[in-house]
Design an enzyme around this catalytic site. Structure first.
Site, PDB file in Angstrom:
ATOM      1  N   ARG A   9      -1.930  -8.711  -1.932  1.00 40.64           N
ATOM      2  CA  ARG A   9      -3.090  -9.436  -2.463  1.00 40.64           C
ATOM      3  C   ARG A   9      -3.110  -9.372  -3.990  1.00 40.64           C
ATOM      4  O   ARG A   9      -3.455 -10.312  -4.655  1.00 40.64           O
ATOM      5  CB  ARG A   9      -4.384  -8.841  -1.907  1.00 40.64           C
ATOM      6  CG  ARG A   9      -4.932  -9.591  -0.713  1.00 40.64           C
ATOM      7  CD  ARG A   9      -6.043  -8.818  -0.101  1.00 40.64           C
ATOM      8  NE  ARG A   9      -5.645  -7.427   0.093  1.00 40.64           N
ATOM      9  CZ  ARG A   9      -6.428  -6.459   0.536  1.00 40.64           C
ATOM     10  NH1 ARG A   9      -7.668  -6.697   0.822  1.00 40.64           N
ATOM     11  NH2 ARG A   9      -5.982  -5.230   0.702  1.00 40.64           N
ATOM     12  N   ASP A  53       7.393  -3.160  16.075  1.00 36.89           N
ATOM     13  CA  ASP A  53       6.789  -1.894  16.521  1.00 36.89           C
ATOM     14  C   ASP A  53       5.398  -2.142  17.084  1.00 36.89           C
ATOM     15  O   ASP A  53       4.789  -1.233  17.647  1.00 36.89           O
ATOM     16  CB  ASP A  53       6.715  -0.917  15.331  1.00 36.89           C
ATOM     17  CG  ASP A  53       6.225   0.471  15.743  1.00 36.89           C
ATOM     18  OD1 ASP A  53       6.725   0.986  16.765  1.00 36.89           O
ATOM     19  OD2 ASP A  53       5.335   1.027  15.065  1.00 36.89           O
ATOM     20  N   ARG A  98       0.458  -4.761  12.419  1.00 35.48           N
ATOM     21  CA  ARG A  98      -0.324  -4.989  13.636  1.00 35.48           C
ATOM     22  C   ARG A  98       0.213  -6.259  14.269  1.00 35.48           C
ATOM     23  O   ARG A  98       0.631  -7.185  13.558  1.00 35.48           O
ATOM     24  CB  ARG A  98      -1.806  -5.194  13.303  1.00 35.48           C
ATOM     25  CG  ARG A  98      -2.579  -3.931  12.967  1.00 35.48           C
ATOM     26  CD  ARG A  98      -2.795  -3.043  14.209  1.00 35.48           C
ATOM     27  NE  ARG A  98      -3.522  -1.834  13.916  1.00 35.48           N
ATOM     28  CZ  ARG A  98      -2.970  -0.649  13.635  1.00 35.48           C
ATOM     29  NH1 ARG A  98      -1.656  -0.527  13.580  1.00 35.48           N
ATOM     30  NH2 ARG A  98      -3.714   0.410  13.397  1.00 35.48           N
ATOM     31  N   GLU A 147      -0.980  -5.028  22.990  1.00 33.89           N
ATOM     32  CA  GLU A 147      -0.342  -3.774  23.429  1.00 33.89           C
ATOM     33  C   GLU A 147      -1.106  -3.134  24.582  1.00 33.89           C
ATOM     34  O   GLU A 147      -2.331  -3.188  24.576  1.00 33.89           O
ATOM     35  CB  GLU A 147      -0.293  -2.792  22.249  1.00 33.89           C
ATOM     36  CG  GLU A 147       0.602  -3.277  21.152  1.00 33.89           C
ATOM     37  CD  GLU A 147       0.503  -2.405  19.901  1.00 33.89           C
ATOM     38  OE1 GLU A 147      -0.054  -1.281  19.969  1.00 33.89           O
ATOM     39  OE2 GLU A 147       0.980  -2.855  18.856  1.00 33.89           O
ATOM     40  N   GLY A 178       0.856  -1.200   0.000  1.00 27.42           N
ATOM     41  CA  GLY A 178       0.000   0.000   0.000  1.00 27.42           C
ATOM     42  C   GLY A 178       0.884   1.239   0.000  1.00 27.42           C
ATOM     43  O   GLY A 178       2.080   1.164  -0.315  1.00 27.42           O
ATOM     44  N   ILE A 232       2.204   2.967   2.409  1.00 28.66           N
ATOM     45  CA  ILE A 232       3.391   2.934   3.284  1.00 28.66           C
ATOM     46  C   ILE A 232       4.417   1.940   2.743  1.00 28.66           C
ATOM     47  O   ILE A 232       5.620   2.214   2.736  1.00 28.66           O
ATOM     48  CB  ILE A 232       3.008   2.602   4.747  1.00 28.66           C
ATOM     49  CG1 ILE A 232       1.988   3.620   5.281  1.00 28.66           C
ATOM     50  CG2 ILE A 232       4.243   2.591   5.632  1.00 28.66           C
ATOM     51  CD1 ILE A 232       1.425   3.294   6.664  1.00 28.66           C
ATOM     52  N   HIS A 276       5.169   0.934  19.661  1.00 25.55           N
ATOM     53  CA  HIS A 276       4.203   1.363  18.627  1.00 25.55           C
ATOM     54  C   HIS A 276       4.349   2.863  18.347  1.00 25.55           C
ATOM     55  O   HIS A 276       3.455   3.649  18.667  1.00 25.55           O
ATOM     56  CB  HIS A 276       2.763   1.015  19.041  1.00 25.55           C
ATOM     57  CG  HIS A 276       1.800   1.054  17.876  1.00 25.55           C
ATOM     58  ND1 HIS A 276       0.648   0.325  17.824  1.00 25.55           N
ATOM     59  CD2 HIS A 276       1.822   1.746  16.708  1.00 25.55           C
ATOM     60  CE1 HIS A 276       0.017   0.556  16.694  1.00 25.55           C
ATOM     61  NE2 HIS A 276       0.713   1.437  15.990  1.00 25.55           N
TER      62      HIS A 276
HETATM   63  C1  8YV Z   1      -1.032   4.855  15.543  1.00 27.22           C
HETATM   64  C2  8YV Z   1      -1.234   3.283  13.579  1.00 27.22           C
HETATM   65  O1  8YV Z   1       0.125   4.803  16.284  1.00 27.22           O
HETATM   66  O2  8YV Z   1      -2.255   4.697  12.021  1.00 27.22           O
HETATM   67  C3  8YV Z   1      -2.169   3.574  12.490  1.00 27.22           C
HETATM   68  O3  8YV Z   1      -2.855   2.633  12.042  1.00 27.22           O
HETATM   69  O4  8YV Z   1      -0.972   2.195  13.921  1.00 27.22           O
HETATM   70  C4  8YV Z   1      -0.529   4.392  14.249  1.00 27.22           C
HETATM   71  O5  8YV Z   1      -0.348   5.491  13.432  1.00 27.22           O
HETATM   72  C5  8YV Z   1      -2.034   4.037  16.255  1.00 27.22           C
HETATM   73  O6  8YV Z   1      -3.258   4.228  15.686  1.00 27.22           O
HETATM   74  C6  8YV Z   1      -1.992   4.406  17.742  1.00 27.22           C
HETATM   75  O7  8YV Z   1      -3.222   4.483  18.325  1.00 27.22           O
END
Ligand code: 8YV
Length: 325
Positions: free
Chosen positions: A178, A259, A235, A264, A156, A158, A282
């Site tokens: 995918r 990360d 995740r 978490e 994607g 990122i 994270h």
């Molecule tokens: C945030 C993330 O740190 O955007 C996301 O999906 O994982 C991070 O940017 C996360 O949402 C923290 O609550």
């Protein structure tokens, strides 16, 4: 829309930018200030808008059912695996997230985590602080980026930003996703296992949720092999955490940079105890600069809704046609 219809529930921390921004749009009911969440939600069952200022507990069908008039959930973060977007779609609720504004920041962090894991920079820094350099130099690192090929899992926005950085570093990149992204300009593997076999480094940056749960399992780790490095920027749910711990312990892979974690902010003690694992709390997007932009986008989506305009960043599962009645 009169002010009465512009009541908004705010879930999550009371970040000044979000609170101020939403206050300018309508009447904000803050879950953070509620003594009893159930009673709080019941007393605001007529709201049409919910803003989440952080990733929260799962907002699924039972939650959405409490708000029959709900039109929008404006969620912080690019990932929205904490929201059942299909259930939202079935109810005519638009879900928005905060893409793009964090892309480059998360890609920067991904490269930092990769370099720390491969070249042991955090360990070396600890070594200096402990005064050990006075006795002898930090040992040469076994691993280097110079002879590695990175397989990106998830291409994607990122993933592409990470690939661009690695291209500039002169590190060969291939990817699994995918579907093939012809514009990516890197070799595509339809099968993750095939890619894991061919590379020695995996960079995981897929969305969370049921479709990707435990996709990095023992089989994938074994395919990566004893020289393997796993970086997870996605995740915690994407990696089988116990299988990863076992593979690291048994040296079936070399190292990992994480990360994100399954539960978490709890991190398994066995991972904390291992020197060859780099652990970040994270912080992919966690700079004031980028978080402010994410917060602002949460507000801007609600402001668009209040003005009867299309949302700025609806998720693909809930494409906008019009606001439901
Ligand atoms: C945030 C993330 O740190 O955007 C996301 O999906 O994982 C991070 O940017 C996360 O949402 C923290 O609550």
């Amino acid at each position: 829309m009169n002010v009465h219809n512009r009541e908004i529930i705010l879930i999550g921390p009371l970040k000044p930018l979000i609170v101020k921004g939403l206050d300018a749009v309508g009447i904000v009911h803050k879950t953070a200030e509620a003594k009893d969440a159930d009673a709080f939600y019941a007393s605001h069952a007529n709201v049409r808008a919910i803003a989440c200022s952080a990733t929260t507990e799962l907002l699924g069908e039972p939650f959405m059912k409490r708000f029959p008039k709900l039109q929008i959930i404006s969620s912080f973060g690019v990932g929205y695996d904490h929201i059942d977007a299909k259930a939202a779609a079935a109810r005519g609720v638009i879900v928005t997230n905060t893409p793009e504004v964090l892309t480059e920041e998360v890609a920067d962090t991904a490269i930092a985590l990769l370099l720390c894991t491969v070249r042991e920079f955090p360990q070396a820094e600890r070594y200096l602080r402990a005064g050990k350099w006075l006795q002898k130099p930090y040992p040469l690192t076994k691993a280097t980026l110079r002879n590695r090929t990175v397989g990106i899992v998830g291409m994607g926005a990122i993933g592409k930003a990470i690939a661009r950085r690695l291209d500039a570093f002169g590190v060969p990149v291939v990817y699994h996703a995918r579907r093939q992204r012809h514009e990516a300009g890197h070799r595509y593997y339809p099968k993750l296992l095939d890619m894991a076999r061919d590379v020695d480094t995996l960079m995981v940056i897929v969305p969370g949720g049921a479709a990707t749960a435990n996709m990095i399992n023992a089989e994938v780790l074994d395919a990566l092999g004893p020289n393997g490095v796993l970086i997870n920027m996605a995740r915690g749910s994407v990696v089988d955490e116990p299988a990863l711990g076992k593979a690291l312990m048994e040296k079936r892979i070399m190292a990992a940079g994480l990360d994100v974690f399954a539960k978490e902010p709890e991190v398994p003690q066995e991972l904390i105890a291992m020197e060859n694992v780099i652990l970040f709390p994270h912080l992919g997007s966690a700079s004031v600069y980028t978080r402010d932009r994410m917060d602002q986008l949460v507000v801007d989506n609600i402001a668009a809704w209040a003005a009867g305009k299309p949302p700025l960043t609806p998720v693909p599962e809930t494409p906008f046609t019009s606001w439901k009645n």
